[in-house]
Design an enzyme around this catalytic site. Structure first.
Site, PDB file in Angstrom:
ATOM      1  N   HIS A 148       1.799   4.335  -2.956  1.00  0.00           N
ATOM      2  CA  HIS A 148       1.750   5.799  -2.773  1.00  0.00           C
ATOM      3  C   HIS A 148       3.064   6.422  -3.220  1.00  0.00           C
ATOM      4  O   HIS A 148       3.103   7.381  -3.973  1.00  0.00           O
ATOM      5  CB  HIS A 148       1.593   6.150  -1.284  1.00  0.00           C
ATOM      6  CG  HIS A 148       0.214   6.020  -0.737  1.00  0.00           C
ATOM      7  ND1 HIS A 148      -0.888   6.562  -1.335  1.00  0.00           N
ATOM      8  CD2 HIS A 148      -0.237   5.439   0.406  1.00  0.00           C
ATOM      9  CE1 HIS A 148      -1.952   6.297  -0.596  1.00  0.00           C
ATOM     10  NE2 HIS A 148      -1.591   5.618   0.466  1.00  0.00           N
TER      11      HIS A 148
ATOM     12  N   HIS B 270       0.828  -1.199   0.000  1.00  0.00           N
ATOM     13  CA  HIS B 270       0.000   0.000   0.000  1.00  0.00           C
ATOM     14  C   HIS B 270       0.870   1.259   0.000  1.00  0.00           C
ATOM     15  O   HIS B 270       0.716   2.147  -0.843  1.00  0.00           O
ATOM     16  CB  HIS B 270      -0.896  -0.056   1.248  1.00  0.00           C
ATOM     17  CG  HIS B 270      -1.730   1.158   1.479  1.00  0.00           C
ATOM     18  ND1 HIS B 270      -3.084   1.156   1.321  1.00  0.00           N
ATOM     19  CD2 HIS B 270      -1.411   2.402   1.881  1.00  0.00           C
ATOM     20  CE1 HIS B 270      -3.553   2.359   1.591  1.00  0.00           C
ATOM     21  NE2 HIS B 270      -2.558   3.137   1.941  1.00  0.00           N
ATOM     22  N   GLU B 271       1.813   1.304   0.936  1.00  0.00           N
ATOM     23  CA  GLU B 271       2.657   2.501   1.073  1.00  0.00           C
ATOM     24  C   GLU B 271       3.596   2.677  -0.113  1.00  0.00           C
ATOM     25  O   GLU B 271       3.812   3.793  -0.591  1.00  0.00           O
ATOM     26  CB  GLU B 271       3.462   2.444   2.368  1.00  0.00           C
ATOM     27  CG  GLU B 271       2.636   2.676   3.616  1.00  0.00           C
ATOM     28  CD  GLU B 271       1.713   3.874   3.509  1.00  0.00           C
ATOM     29  OE1 GLU B 271       2.146   4.941   3.022  1.00  0.00           O
ATOM     30  OE2 GLU B 271       0.539   3.732   3.890  1.00  0.00           O
TER      31      GLU B 271
ATOM     32  N   ASP C   9      -6.404   8.134   3.629  1.00  0.00           N
ATOM     33  CA  ASP C   9      -6.150   8.568   2.251  1.00  0.00           C
ATOM     34  C   ASP C   9      -7.393   9.211   1.651  1.00  0.00           C
ATOM     35  O   ASP C   9      -7.311  10.174   0.889  1.00  0.00           O
ATOM     36  CB  ASP C   9      -5.755   7.370   1.383  1.00  0.00           C
ATOM     37  CG  ASP C   9      -4.440   6.772   1.836  1.00  0.00           C
ATOM     38  OD1 ASP C   9      -3.555   7.545   2.239  1.00  0.00           O
ATOM     39  OD2 ASP C   9      -4.309   5.547   1.788  1.00  0.00           O
TER      40      ASP C   9
HETATM   41 ZN   LIG Z   1      -2.471   5.144   2.303  1.00  0.00          ZN
END
Ligand SMILES: [Zn+2]
Length: 352
Positions: free
Chosen positions: A62, A58-59, A156
């Site tokens: 980003h 996930h990170e 987010d």
């Molecule tokens: Zn996030």
């Protein structure tokens, strides 16, 4: 973000594990290895490791998208609920912020969507342990993706909402609007939590505080952008001598209504004395010199320091004012009140 441990570096970005996540992993592994809680076995421990993988993915997504826009990433901090990619500065283009913010949750949702049919098809042929892990890995990705898309800071989704709004209004107005939507959502969540699941109340508090903090921080940074200490400091500083008595300084405070004074021995700044330091002094000690009560370790600033940094220093160190030093000389003083006034004036001119 303090309280985290660097574990590795990807794309040149240090990845740190927050202690809450580390603790959770250690506890679950210990419980599993020593069979402390019935039902918590190695499978559960592996599941936590898979959660870790989902959060990393996930990170990194980003960060990958951010880097594509030329936004520098300071570090990634992994938390059990998602993690934080600390960008050196916010992307100025709302469309970029939107894409960066949405990429993380999206990767989890896409992964869940792709894996679910595979699970339906092959799940039965797996051992019960693997079947369990497979199913929960999909569920975790679904929850991570959905939870992070909640339109509230610090999720987010809050950023996505702000970026969407910022295409129609100013960044400040968009942040304020997104924050109030987030807070409203948190209140609804808490009310639902009271009736259905107390865990929701905790999440609601977390969301409420996050929305509040983010909007304050953005407001502060935006309103103070481009202002340096010399622009708003008080140039003519009233100082006191270390040998001045408590009574004398009290009279000074009463006359000038400034709550704190640099203590200056004629050549050097030797301390700072505030009303707060003096008010507990008992009557019989009020003819003593203030050097006995002053703070000697004085935090200072310089005329060219930006005011947003000064505000941070004031807040972190819980002090009300900083003497301004240039070339070893005391040239002014800047207080929290000065900064708040500057913010208020800026806000008034920006909204009109
Ligand atoms: Zn996030």
């Amino acid at each position: 973000m303090k309280y985290s441990l660097k574990i590795f570096t990807v794309f040149g970005i240090p990845v740190e594990l927050h202690f809450s996540f580390l603790l959770l992993m250690v506890v679950i592994y210990l419980v599993a290895i020593f069979n402390l809680v019935p039902g918590v076995d190695v499978t559960i421990a592996v599941l936590i490791t898979l959660l870790f993988a989902a959060v990393v993915l996930h990170e990194l997504t980003h960060s990958y998208v951010a880097q594509g826009y030329g936004v520098e990433i300071d570090r990634i901090v992994l938390l059990p609920i998602g993690g934080v990619s600390a960008m050196k500065e916010l992307p100025k283009d709302p469309h970029q912020e939107l894409m960066i913010a949405i990429a993380g949750p999206l990767v989890n949702l896409v992964l869940a969507a792709v894996l679910y049919p595979v699970y339906l098809f092959f799940g039965d042929s797996l051992s019960p342990g693997l079947n369990f892990l497979f199913f929960y890995f999909i569920l975790m990705n679904l929850v991570l993706g959905a939870f992070n898309l909640l339109p509230a800071f610090p999720m987010d989704g809050g950023r996505v909402l702000r970026a969407y709004l910022a295409q129609k209004m100013s960044f400040i107005k968009a942040t304020e609007t997104a924050a109030s939507i987030g807070k409203t959502l948190a209140i609804i969540m808490a009310i639902v939590g009271i009736f259905f699941n107390p865990f929701l109340i905790f999440i609601a508090i977390f969301v409420y505080l996050g929305a509040d903090q983010e909007s304050k921080m953005v407001l502060l940074n935006t309103l103070l952008e481009g202002i340096n200490v010399e622009d708003i400091m008080t140039g003519e500083v009233k100082t006191v001598k270390p040998t001045d008595t408590v009574n004398e300084v009290f009279r000074l405070i009463f006359r000038h209504r400034h709550m704190g004074y640099p203590v200056y021995d004629g050549e050097n700044l030797v301390g700072i004395i505030t009303f707060h330091d003096l008010s507990p002094v008992p009557e019989e000690k009020k003819n003593l010199p203030v050097e006995e009560f002053m703070t000697r370790d004085v935090l200072v600033t310089s005329p060219d320091e930006d005011v947003a940094t000064v505000m941070e220093k004031l807040n972190i160190n819980k002090v009300g004012r900083l003497p301004v030093i240039e070339g070893g000389r005391l040239v002014g003083i800047i207080s929290k009140t000065d900064i708040m006034k500057a913010m208020e004036i800026r806000k008034g001119t920006m909204n009109s």
